[in-house]
Write an enzyme that holds these catalytic residues in place. Sequence first.
Site, PDB file in Angstrom:
ATOM      1  N   HIS A 469       0.811  -1.222   0.000  1.00  0.00           N
ATOM      2  CA  HIS A 469       0.000   0.000   0.000  1.00  0.00           C
ATOM      3  C   HIS A 469       0.841   1.268   0.000  1.00  0.00           C
ATOM      4  O   HIS A 469       0.288   2.369  -0.095  1.00  0.00           O
ATOM      5  CB  HIS A 469      -0.940   0.002   1.212  1.00  0.00           C
ATOM      6  CG  HIS A 469      -2.263   0.651   0.929  1.00  0.00           C
ATOM      7  ND1 HIS A 469      -2.575   1.242  -0.268  1.00  0.00           N
ATOM      8  CD2 HIS A 469      -3.377   0.800   1.709  1.00  0.00           C
ATOM      9  CE1 HIS A 469      -3.791   1.730  -0.234  1.00  0.00           C
ATOM     10  NE2 HIS A 469      -4.310   1.469   0.967  1.00  0.00           N
ATOM     11  N   ASP A 473      -2.358   1.710  -4.823  1.00  0.00           N
ATOM     12  CA  ASP A 473      -3.622   2.061  -4.177  1.00  0.00           C
ATOM     13  C   ASP A 473      -4.684   1.011  -4.510  1.00  0.00           C
ATOM     14  O   ASP A 473      -4.498   0.135  -5.356  1.00  0.00           O
ATOM     15  CB  ASP A 473      -4.088   3.462  -4.596  1.00  0.00           C
ATOM     16  CG  ASP A 473      -4.174   3.626  -6.105  1.00  0.00           C
ATOM     17  OD1 ASP A 473      -4.512   2.642  -6.797  1.00  0.00           O
ATOM     18  OD2 ASP A 473      -3.883   4.731  -6.608  1.00  0.00           O
TER      19      ASP A 473
END
Length: 499
Positions: A469, A473
């Site tokens: 992350h 995204d």
Amino acid sequence: MAALRSVRDVLRGVSVSLRFGTSRTALRQVCVHHYRCCSSTHFTKPEYPAFFKSSLRKSTQSRYFKTSTAVNGQVVQFKLSDIGEGITEVHVKEWYVKVGDTVSQFDSICEVQSDKASVTITSRYDGVIRKIYYSVDDTAYVGKPLIDIETESVRAVIPEQDVVEAPAVLNEEHTHQEIKGQKILATPAVRRLAIENNIKLSEVVGTGKDGRILKEDILNYLAKQTGAILPPSPEISPPPPEPVLSKPKGAPPVSKPITPTLEFTGKDRTEPVKGIQKAMVKTMSAALKIPHFGYYDEVDLTRLVKLRRELKAVTEDRGIKLSYLPFFLKATSLGLLQHPILNASLDENCQFITYKASHNIGIAMDTQQGLIVPVVKNIQVLSVFEIAAELNRLQTLGSANQLGTNDLTGGTFTLSNIGSIGGTYAKPVILPPEVAIGALGKIQVLPRFNDKGEVIKAQIMNVSWSADHRIIDGATMARFSNLWKSYLENPASMLLDLK
């Protein structure tokens, strides 16, 4: 001058001794003794036949006779060489020799287990084993002696390191062969395989670094010569088929035990973390630093199941077993072309992203030694059939515990086929330095609604994705998953993007 006169007296003694039959051996001992006592005189030629014609000269240094005869019984320390990938220690699994055994070059010495793969160590020398430094289950260190070998002569001693042999050869050491002024690079294991099959290395095109000839190049050359498709490695022998026992009619069926009988000892035991488990500790500890983002979906594989059923007989006729995994891998590669961020790596300081050109996808494989991740490389240029052939090779080597370092490194993305064991969803852990991983659940027959609202039987598989992350995204992961899903639900659509 006194020394010169002394030498002349010796020469006269030599002449007289020869006339009266004095042995040359005794005479040589006398001459050498006297020669060593003379500190200022030496002969220009040490050989005995030239003794009578040797000229004398003045010197301030004493010299002794030299000999070119090889001295037998030289003991050489056979050290564990660097097998790459930053490995500094290995676990000794099995010894193929014992003290007193006679070995030749390329004979197997022992098998060791690194953090990544099992490796067979072969001898560089001809001689007799005089000492073994480690026992089974000991930890051996790179650069330290494994054994002592008493070689046949000093001339046979070659100041080189030991040779590491794997089914897919993966070390940097190589053997040079001069042909018409050009060097042919090949490991001793590859050279031996070529000799066993009467292949000239000059006729094989090397695909390794700097034109190095790999084991795969030899196998491909054999395939072209014989017309076979990916012949099995000579080191690998398939397990013998289970014998079929006939039973009398009417006899009740005999059920096989599902699990082996476990013996309760009642005692705790402690053992060191080693081998593949040690590698898992290191990799998973590094993975904890990555913030994981999870995404889950289901895929309708009804059309793919039908297509695979039609192609299965075709591939079996060509000697290859076709599973669903080659389609999953090819769909993944096509998706990575559209979303290259998933085929990237992030440096430790999180300052630079490296986008990888090759799609080297690892497949998590459960073996008796533990979890390993062999890699299918350059999937972006492989067909589904070629991917299936490579998977067959990796699975055969993995079941025989003969995967090499080259087969287990270089991955840029990973798929875990956990569904082959069971389960639907999972939470896969990213393998650094990769940034994404997928886990495939088992295929289930479930009721679903079609476009007309009718209930139909569908082949459903669940997929679980994890992404880093820090650079990926949720929207990117979702778009990639949707594209991957569309390729598998409509396999014919992959033809549009194949190159």
